[in-house]
Scaffold this motif. Structure first.
Motif, PDB file in Angstrom:
ATOM      1  N   GLY A  83      24.608  47.099  41.939  1.00 19.37           N
ATOM      2  CA  GLY A  83      24.522  46.160  41.217  1.00 19.37           C
ATOM      3  C   GLY A  83      25.797  45.802  40.307  1.00 19.37           C
ATOM      4  N   THR A  84      26.802  46.925  40.435  1.00 16.76           N
ATOM      5  CA  THR A  84      27.974  46.504  39.502  1.00 16.76           C
ATOM      6  C   THR A  84      29.206  46.279  40.172  1.00 16.76           C
ATOM      7  OG1 THR A  84      27.229  48.331  38.165  1.00 16.76           O
ATOM      8  CG2 THR A  84      29.541  47.922  37.787  1.00 16.76           C
ATOM      9  N   ALA A  85      29.984  45.082  39.788  1.00 17.03           N
ATOM     10  CA  ALA A  85      30.973  44.604  40.667  1.00 17.03           C
ATOM     11  C   ALA A  85      32.250  45.106  40.117  1.00 17.03           C
ATOM     12  CB  ALA A  85      31.047  43.071  40.207  1.00 17.03           C
ATOM     13  N   HIS A  86      32.995  45.850  41.047  1.00 15.16           N
ATOM     14  CA  HIS A  86      34.348  46.637  40.781  1.00 15.16           C
ATOM     15  C   HIS A  86      35.531  45.671  41.434  1.00 15.16           C
ATOM     16  CE1 HIS A  86      32.081  50.172  39.539  1.00 15.16           C
ATOM     17  NE2 HIS A  86      31.266  49.895  40.625  1.00 15.16           N
ATOM     18  N   LEU A  87      36.391  45.409  40.395  1.00 17.56           N
ATOM     19  CA  LEU A  87      37.537  44.586  40.875  1.00 17.56           C
ATOM     20  C   LEU A  87      38.363  45.517  41.951  1.00 17.56           C
ATOM     21  CD1 LEU A  87      39.558  42.196  40.779  1.00 17.56           C
ATOM     22  CD2 LEU A  87      40.477  43.551  38.776  1.00 17.56           C
ATOM     23  N   ILE A  88      38.757  44.899  42.829  1.00 22.61           N
ATOM     24  CA  ILE A  88      39.828  45.444  43.943  1.00 22.61           C
ATOM     25  C   ILE A  88      41.445  45.013  43.668  1.00 22.61           C
ATOM     26  CG2 ILE A  88      40.355  45.689  46.266  1.00 22.61           C
ATOM     27  CD1 ILE A  88      37.687  44.719  47.020  1.00 22.61           C
ATOM     28  N   PRO A  89      42.002  45.881  42.807  1.00 23.98           N
ATOM     29  CA  PRO A  89      43.383  45.550  42.513  1.00 23.98           C
ATOM     30  C   PRO A  89      44.416  45.362  43.678  1.00 23.98           C
ATOM     31  CG  PRO A  89      42.559  47.387  40.988  1.00 23.98           C
ATOM     32  CD  PRO A  89      41.505  47.083  42.178  1.00 23.98           C
ATOM     33  N   ILE A  90      45.338  44.290  43.541  1.00 23.35           N
ATOM     34  CA  ILE A  90      46.266  44.073  44.661  1.00 23.35           C
ATOM     35  C   ILE A  90      47.641  43.946  43.965  1.00 23.35           C
ATOM     36  CG2 ILE A  90      47.122  42.744  46.503  1.00 23.35           C
ATOM     37  CD1 ILE A  90      43.907  41.947  47.044  1.00 23.35           C
ATOM     38  N   ALA A  91      48.657  44.764  44.309  1.00 20.37           N
ATOM     39  CA  ALA A  91      49.972  44.576  43.688  1.00 20.37           C
ATOM     40  C   ALA A  91      51.137  45.049  44.522  1.00 20.37           C
ATOM     41  CB  ALA A  91      49.724  45.517  42.189  1.00 20.37           C
ATOM     42  N   MET A  92      52.078  44.523  44.117  1.00 16.11           N
ATOM     43  CA  MET A  92      53.389  44.737  44.983  1.00 16.11           C
ATOM     44  C   MET A  92      53.626  46.152  44.701  1.00 16.11           C
ATOM     45  SD  MET A  92      54.212  41.997  46.464  1.00 16.11           S
ATOM     46  CE  MET A  92      55.962  42.810  47.099  1.00 16.11           C
ATOM     47  N   GLU A  93      54.172  46.567  45.656  1.00 15.18           N
ATOM     48  CA  GLU A  93      54.733  48.297  45.711  1.00 15.18           C
ATOM     49  C   GLU A  93      56.335  47.954  45.167  1.00 15.18           C
ATOM     50  OE1 GLU A  93      55.215  52.222  45.569  1.00 15.18           O
ATOM     51  OE2 GLU A  93      53.863  51.019  45.303  1.00 15.18           O
ATOM     52  N   ASP A  94      56.458  47.940  44.325  1.00 22.03           N
ATOM     53  CA  ASP A  94      57.834  47.535  43.720  1.00 22.03           C
ATOM     54  C   ASP A  94      58.283  48.026  42.287  1.00 22.03           C
ATOM     55  OD1 ASP A  94      56.480  45.520  42.447  1.00 22.03           O
ATOM     56  OD2 ASP A  94      57.438  43.809  43.311  1.00 22.03           O
ATOM     57  N   GLY A  95      57.412  48.765  41.648  1.00 18.97           N
ATOM     58  CA  GLY A  95      57.816  49.252  40.533  1.00 18.97           C
ATOM     59  C   GLY A  95      57.270  48.268  39.303  1.00 18.97           C
ATOM     60  N   ALA A  96      56.529  47.081  39.644  1.00 26.72           N
ATOM     61  CA  ALA A  96      56.376  45.961  38.819  1.00 26.72           C
ATOM     62  C   ALA A  96      55.251  46.538  37.738  1.00 26.72           C
ATOM     63  CB  ALA A  96      55.835  44.790  39.506  1.00 26.72           C
ATOM     64  N   THR A  97      55.326  45.980  36.594  1.00 23.89           N
ATOM     65  CA  THR A  97      54.358  46.261  35.517  1.00 23.89           C
ATOM     66  C   THR A  97      53.564  44.914  35.518  1.00 23.89           C
ATOM     67  OG1 THR A  97      55.997  47.725  34.288  1.00 23.89           O
ATOM     68  CG2 THR A  97      54.233  46.758  33.070  1.00 23.89           C
ATOM     69  N   PRO A 133      32.445  38.142  39.585  1.00 23.81           N
ATOM     70  CA  PRO A 133      30.981  37.651  39.911  1.00 23.81           C
ATOM     71  C   PRO A 133      30.027  38.556  39.072  1.00 23.81           C
ATOM     72  CG  PRO A 133      32.162  39.624  41.227  1.00 23.81           C
ATOM     73  CD  PRO A 133      33.120  39.007  40.476  1.00 23.81           C
ATOM     74  N   GLU A 134      30.367  39.333  38.075  1.00 19.75           N
ATOM     75  CA  GLU A 134      29.332  39.975  37.294  1.00 19.75           C
ATOM     76  C   GLU A 134      28.933  38.924  35.989  1.00 19.75           C
ATOM     77  OE1 GLU A 134      33.264  40.749  35.363  1.00 19.75           O
ATOM     78  OE2 GLU A 134      32.414  40.631  37.401  1.00 19.75           O
ATOM     79  N   THR A 135      29.975  37.758  35.841  1.00 21.09           N
ATOM     80  CA  THR A 135      29.458  37.001  34.846  1.00 21.09           C
ATOM     81  C   THR A 135      28.756  35.551  35.341  1.00 21.09           C
ATOM     82  OG1 THR A 135      31.697  35.486  35.245  1.00 21.09           O
ATOM     83  CG2 THR A 135      31.853  37.399  34.089  1.00 21.09           C
ATOM     84  N   LYS A 136      28.455  34.810  34.405  1.00 17.51           N
ATOM     85  CA  LYS A 136      27.656  33.512  34.957  1.00 17.51           C
ATOM     86  C   LYS A 136      28.606  32.495  35.188  1.00 17.51           C
ATOM     87  CE  LYS A 136      23.684  34.660  31.582  1.00 17.51           C
ATOM     88  NZ  LYS A 136      22.913  34.286  30.655  1.00 17.51           N
ATOM     89  N   VAL A 137      29.873  32.633  35.122  1.00 21.04           N
ATOM     90  CA  VAL A 137      30.931  31.554  35.690  1.00 21.04           C
ATOM     91  C   VAL A 137      31.790  32.399  36.608  1.00 21.04           C
ATOM     92  CG1 VAL A 137      30.386  30.307  33.576  1.00 21.04           C
ATOM     93  CG2 VAL A 137      32.174  32.151  33.495  1.00 21.04           C
ATOM     94  N   PRO A 138      31.505  32.762  37.627  1.00 16.14           N
ATOM     95  CA  PRO A 138      32.208  33.535  38.637  1.00 16.14           C
ATOM     96  C   PRO A 138      33.336  32.274  39.250  1.00 16.14           C
ATOM     97  CG  PRO A 138      30.131  33.103  39.579  1.00 16.14           C
ATOM     98  CD  PRO A 138      29.954  33.120  38.243  1.00 16.14           C
ATOM     99  N   GLY A 139      34.634  32.817  39.099  1.00 16.10           N
ATOM    100  CA  GLY A 139      35.566  31.938  39.736  1.00 16.10           C
ATOM    101  C   GLY A 139      36.178  31.027  38.875  1.00 16.10           C
TER     102      GLY A 139
END
Length: 223
Positions: A83-97, A133-139
């Motif tokens: 029942g808990t939504a977990h974000l799947i982080p996606i990032a460049m592998e380039d040392g970015a902050t 998606p855990e909020t009432k206004v997903p997206g």
């Protein structure tokens, strides 16, 4: 072979971070996510899954393809467990902050942000986050701009206010100095409150002693 001292990096690669998700996905789940959800199957060259760090490195044919995947999918995908939504982080592998800009009006464009922030380093991507998606206004867009930037100075700490497009202000995360100042003030206030609390019982005892003395005097007068 001469040693230039430069740290080797992965080229044309983005990463999927599963570290903060309680249940690790299976190999087939990861591949399905890359091919079906991220729509990256046609140009993927290598998929390396590192179980020790719960990180998946995905190499593409070109740098632009990897950047587009990150730009189009950052902050948009979740996995729901118990029942808990977990974000799947996606990032460049380039040392970015990652840097988040708050309170920017919607008419401030990506081009303006890139222009203003270019002095700090190479801008990899600029996206606007959405409610999960855990909020009432997903997206729905949050108005928060997320910037992936390779800083010219990795030790750079930006203040709480950065000017974008003239008068429009934004709030990245405050640096350690700002947090220390706030923390010191809070500690001083707590200490003052504690001292007041310690002094209060003494005043109460003195008042009670005075009342007792007055009662004794009244009794003597009656006698």
């Amino acid at each position: 072979m001469a040693n230039t001292g430069a740290k080797p990096t992965r080229d044309k690669t983005f990463k999927i971070l599963y570290e903060g998700i309680p249940k690790r996905p299976s190999r087939s789940d990861v591949i399905d996510f890359i091919v079906e959800t991220l729509q990256a199957g046609e140009f993927v060259m290598r998929i390396q899954m590192c179980s020790s760090t719960a990180t998946v490195y995905v190499e593409t044919e070109t740098l632009e393809q990897a950047q587009k995947v990150v730009r189009d999918n950052t902050g948009k995908h979740y996995v729901t467990l118990d029942g808990t939504a977990h974000l799947i982080p996606i990032a460049m592998e380039d040392g970015a902050t990652e840097m988040r800009l708050h309170e920017l009006p919607p008419f401030v464009t990506e081009e303006q942000i890139r222009t203003e922030m270019a002095c700090y380093g190479e801008i990899i991507s600029v996206t606007e986050t959405v409610y999960g998606p855990e909020t009432k206004v997903p997206g729905i867009k949050t108005g928060i701009r997320q910037i992936m930037i390779v800083l010219n100075n990795p030790g750079l700490q930006l203040g709480p206010i950065v000017s974008i497009a003239g008068e429009h202000k934004s709030n990245p995360l405050a640096g350690p100095d700002d947090e220390d100042e706030d923390g010191s003030e809070a500690e001083e206030e707590e200490q003052a409150d504690a001292e007041d609390a310690e002094e209060q019982p003494e005043g109460k005892d003195e008042a009670e002693d005075e009342d007792d003395e007055e009662d004794e005097e009244d009794e003597d007068d009656e006698r």
